[in-house]
Write a protein that holds these residues in place. Sequence first.
Motif, PDB file in Angstrom:
ATOM      1  N   SER A   1      -6.942 -17.475  32.178  1.00  0.00           N
ATOM      2  CA  SER A   1      -5.474 -16.805  32.259  1.00  0.00           C
ATOM      3  C   SER A   1      -5.174 -16.024  30.837  1.00  0.00           C
ATOM      4  CB  SER A   1      -4.378 -18.360  31.198  1.00  0.00           C
ATOM      5  OG  SER A   1      -3.702 -18.214  30.744  1.00  0.00           O
TER       6      SER A   1
ATOM      7  N   ARG B   1      -5.145 -16.510  23.709  1.00  0.00           N
ATOM      8  CA  ARG B   1      -5.089 -15.542  22.267  1.00  0.00           C
ATOM      9  C   ARG B   1      -5.976 -15.391  21.747  1.00  0.00           C
ATOM     10  NH1 ARG B   1      -2.773 -12.582  25.783  1.00  0.00           N
ATOM     11  NH2 ARG B   1       0.018 -12.634  26.215  1.00  0.00           N
TER      12      ARG B   1
ATOM     13  N   GLU C   1       7.086 -16.731  25.527  1.00  0.00           N
ATOM     14  CA  GLU C   1       5.900 -17.297  26.754  1.00  0.00           C
ATOM     15  C   GLU C   1       4.955 -18.232  25.896  1.00  0.00           C
ATOM     16  OE1 GLU C   1       4.171 -13.873  28.212  1.00  0.00           O
ATOM     17  OE2 GLU C   1       2.631 -13.802  26.609  1.00  0.00           O
TER      18      GLU C   1
ATOM     19  N   LEU D   1      -2.813 -15.376  29.404  1.00  0.00           N
ATOM     20  CA  LEU D   1      -1.766 -15.522  28.274  1.00  0.00           C
ATOM     21  C   LEU D   1      -2.610 -16.443  26.767  1.00  0.00           C
ATOM     22  CD1 LEU D   1       0.901 -17.726  29.962  1.00  0.00           C
ATOM     23  CD2 LEU D   1       0.951 -15.557  29.322  1.00  0.00           C
TER      24      LEU D   1
ATOM     25  N   ALA E   1       1.558 -19.483  24.284  1.00  0.00           N
ATOM     26  CA  ALA E   1       0.463 -18.905  25.009  1.00  0.00           C
ATOM     27  C   ALA E   1      -0.836 -19.810  24.346  1.00  0.00           C
ATOM     28  CB  ALA E   1       0.282 -17.942  23.371  1.00  0.00           C
TER      29      ALA E   1
ATOM     30  N   ASN F   1      -1.805 -25.109  23.382  1.00  0.00           N
ATOM     31  CA  ASN F   1      -0.886 -24.490  23.359  1.00  0.00           C
ATOM     32  C   ASN F   1       0.672 -24.097  22.361  1.00  0.00           C
ATOM     33  OD1 ASN F   1       1.388 -26.345  23.404  1.00  0.00           O
ATOM     34  ND2 ASN F   1       1.674 -26.717  25.939  1.00  0.00           N
TER      35      ASN F   1
END
Length: 432
Positions: free
Chosen positions: A239, A243, A228, A241, A230, A220
Amino acid sequence: MPDPAKTPKRAITLGGGGPAAGLHIGVLEALAAEDITFDVWALSCIGAWVGIVYNQFDDDNVEQTYEFFRDGVFRDDESYERFPINTVFGADWRNNLKALNKFVTNADNYQDFAWDPYRMLNSFQESMSLLLDHMPGPNKKFRKLDEGDINGWILNHAMAPNPFVRYLTSMMYLSNVTGLSRINYPNSEFMKRIRFENLFDKKKKNGGQKEKEKPFIFHNAWNLDRQELAFFSNKPMKSKLRRGPIDASTLCACSALPFVEQTVAIKGVTYCEGALVDTVNFETLLEEHSDLDEIWVSRIVDSKQIRKPENLHDSLANLCQLFAATVGEDDVKLFKYHVRYDRPKNGKPWTGTIVEIHVPGHINFKWNHSNLDNGRELGRAAAEQAIAAYRAAGAKTRTQNKEVRFINENPEQDPNWRGMRDKFKYLEQSAG
């Protein structure tokens, strides 16, 4: 070798803890010795560095990981004694000079660079009032100024009104410098020692033998622009999230602890460390891999490791690690509560096994070789105790459990853990 058809699907979480990295290495050493392997790696901060370095190798993973940190990150004891900085936390001299030049050439920074007689007069009046208030009089005795009053006077009536002091203070705190150090140099020789391409499954060549599938690895970071979490991984994630794939910059973003390290920009988005928000990625772990049978938790920072500081080095370490310790402890408690009592969206509660590896507070937060070695030894012993508890409880898949099962949840009740803690008591004395 265990039968793959009967081997539980396992995940391991490696949390943050900076100079306590040796604990993770020792944990992985004990697990590898028992041929306990993992299909999923959930990582944060130094746990991401250890996990990614470990998984880049095809053999002798533990020793090569140890050598990476010993030779590339931790400093020898003699050098560290008078230069207490690890070997990668170097200042960003180029950008620091740019920030300095930008500050000194900005005319707006000189608008306050003048002696303000009214501000000086106010400070003089405050100073005289403070002095006269302590002078003897007809009905009062002389009162000695408290040290706090003296320090407050120096700060607010000697330094603050002085334009030269204000200018230097602004230069120090308000220049465009976001951290004491920078490690995000993807093309540096240090970062090139991590072969990120080895984390990804390789395409099968024509007629070639299919290579062993890589475990699922993700770490992460905190997205400062969108406020938030990532995630970056070596395989696709469900997810939103996620990236992108893991690379040198994402790994540096994962450990960009505010103030200590500069933030990291990736494709125009600014990131910093995510471990102080979510140390062990439990929620995402189960959302992505609800079919897990076991989750092993290696959380290397504990509030018992925090000791009375003797200098600024100790104080800065405590500032970072006390937050990391309490956030990690709370994350584990919350996760255990949720898997016990929450009903997932799919209506099926997770009934796997959670194995906790508890490490006594017998190390310190120094980036020197002795702390790395002590951490490795202690981490190995702690993992061996957890493995023994796991063997005693017996391996089960989630379908064999009626409810979630916790192993080594309260190690203080295990005489093996207490014996391990007492055996390595000498490490606590050397750490102190």
